[in-house]
Design a protein around this motif. Structure first.
Motif, short mmCIF file in Angstrom:
data_model
loop_
_atom_site.label_atom_id
_atom_site.label_comp_id
_atom_site.label_asym_id
_atom_site.label_seq_id
_atom_site.Cartn_x
_atom_site.Cartn_y
_atom_site.Cartn_z
N THR A 5 21.29 66.44 95.22
CA THR A 5 21.11 64.99 95.14
C THR A 5 22.18 64.40 94.23
O THR A 5 22.12 64.58 93.00
CB THR A 5 19.71 64.64 94.58
OG1 THR A 5 18.71 65.22 95.43
CG2 THR A 5 19.51 63.15 94.52
N VAL A 7 24.15 61.73 91.94
CA VAL A 7 23.70 60.67 91.04
C VAL A 7 24.90 59.81 90.67
O VAL A 7 25.95 60.35 90.29
CB VAL A 7 23.05 61.26 89.77
CG1 VAL A 7 22.64 60.15 88.81
CG2 VAL A 7 21.83 62.11 90.14
N THR A 8 24.77 58.51 90.76
CA THR A 8 25.85 57.62 90.35
C THR A 8 25.73 57.31 88.86
O THR A 8 24.66 57.47 88.26
CB THR A 8 25.82 56.30 91.14
OG1 THR A 8 24.64 55.57 90.76
CG2 THR A 8 25.82 56.56 92.64
N GLU A 11 23.05 54.63 88.05
CA GLU A 11 21.69 55.18 88.16
C GLU A 11 21.37 56.02 86.94
O GLU A 11 20.26 55.94 86.38
CB GLU A 11 21.58 56.05 89.42
CG GLU A 11 21.56 55.27 90.72
CD GLU A 11 21.64 56.18 91.94
OE1 GLU A 11 21.08 55.80 92.98
OE2 GLU A 11 22.29 57.26 91.85
N CYS A 94 16.48 59.03 91.41
CA CYS A 94 16.87 59.18 92.83
C CYS A 94 15.73 59.76 93.67
O CYS A 94 15.95 60.57 94.59
CB CYS A 94 18.11 60.07 92.94
SG CYS A 94 19.56 59.42 92.09
#
Length: 316
Positions: A5, A7-8, A11, A94
């Motif tokens: 997953t 992640v930005t 975020e 997320c």
């Protein structure tokens, strides 16, 4: 890279704000994981590890948090869930359960010596002693019943030689199931491989990745550990290192007669568990950019464990 997953930065900054640990300086995915998404996170107040839990039910997460709290309170070098300003250790990022934990110092040891193995034995004994009087119950999802079922399902896809190795191992597990489950119990790490322990020189500084932890027979945890830390070049057991590990463990938690009797069986059980799980992972993640460990390593180790010269240090 084994980050399932992504992640930005925005975020992550939103997620980190409730911890009050200062500005986000940097973060990067950790490539070694095979089941969860892990990131190194640098904040103004220190270095941390962020884990997004990808496998297993969310309802198991309080178990992991409680177990690590118990071990942290017992002064063991383990990660533990930091709490946000709402007091919660388990949060969401997320759409996945997420934990922020301190990053432990040290590095993994690829070629352990007797001293490394003795410290690992001591560590494992301390984990068991800290939990055996008040076991936090969690049944492993890769226990004996799983081995028997998964092994039977995989047999058809194996070579004749592989099937000839696995079939009697499964029969042995089925025959000894009741005895194994009756062995002395505690909470187990259940995945104490070299890449889950850190050292600075010969000083053990941390143990990580408790996401296979469960309640169960302590001897199973010891067998898994010996099967990785005490190997010779052929996948057999290096006796001096194994004796150092077992001796250090037994000095803190002596073995029982039942454990001494089942020791060779349990070494083979530990090989079967990881041979099967790696075969399944290789099939499920084929062609994906995911770290996949070689199943053949544990096929070789199981073959080497058909005769076991190593005895537990058991005093009559």
């Amino acid at each position: 890279m084994s980050v399932f997953t992504p992640v930005t930065r925005p975020e992550l900054e939103t997620f980190l704000a409730p911890y009050g640990l200062g500005r986000l300086l940097d973060f990067q995915g950790i490539a070694a994981g095979t089941e969860n998404s892990n990131f190194f996170v640098s904040l103004e107040q220190g270095e941390y590890v962020l884990t997004l839990v990808e496998r297993g039910p969310v309802e198991d997460m309080p178990f992991f948090i409680e177990l690590l709290d118990v071990l942290h309170d017992a002064d063991m070098p383990v990660p533990y869930a930091l709490r946000g300003n709402d007091g919660q250790g388990l949060r969401e990022l997320c759409g996945k359960p997420a934990l922020l934990q301190p990053r432990l110092s040290g590095k993994h040891i690829k070629a352990p010596n007797n001293q490394h193995c003795a410290q690992v034995g001591e560590l494992l004994a301390h984990i068991h002693l800290a939990t055996r009087e008040r076991i936090i119950e969690r049944r492993t999802d890769r226990g004996i019943d799983w081995m028997l079922q998964s092994g039977a399902e995989l047999l058809a896809g194996l070579s004749t030689e592989q099937a000839a190795l696995l079939t009697p191992a499964l029969d042995e597990i089925a025959a000894h199931k009741a005895q194994i489950l009756a062995l002395p119990k505690a909470n187990l790490h259940a995945d104490l491989f070299r890449d889950n322990v850190m050292f600075e020189g010969t000083h053990l500084t941390g143990v990580i990745d408790f996401y296979n932890a469960c309640s169960g027979p302590m001897l199973y945890d010891i067998a898994i550990t010996v099967n990785d830390w005490c190997l010779d070049a052929q996948g057999g057991i290096d006796l001096p290192r194994a004796q150092a590990l077992l001796g250090a463990y037994a000095a803190l938690r002596p073995f029982s007669a039942a454990e001494a009797e089942l020791w060779p069986v349990m070494l083979r059980v530990g090989c079967v568990r990881f041979w099967l799980s790696r075969l399944i992972a290789a099939r499920e993640f084929a062609g994906m950019d995911v770290t996949i460990h070689d199943p053949r390593e544990f096929e070789v180790r199981l073959a080497q464990r058909q005769q076991v010269a190593l005895k537990l240090p058991f005093a009559l």
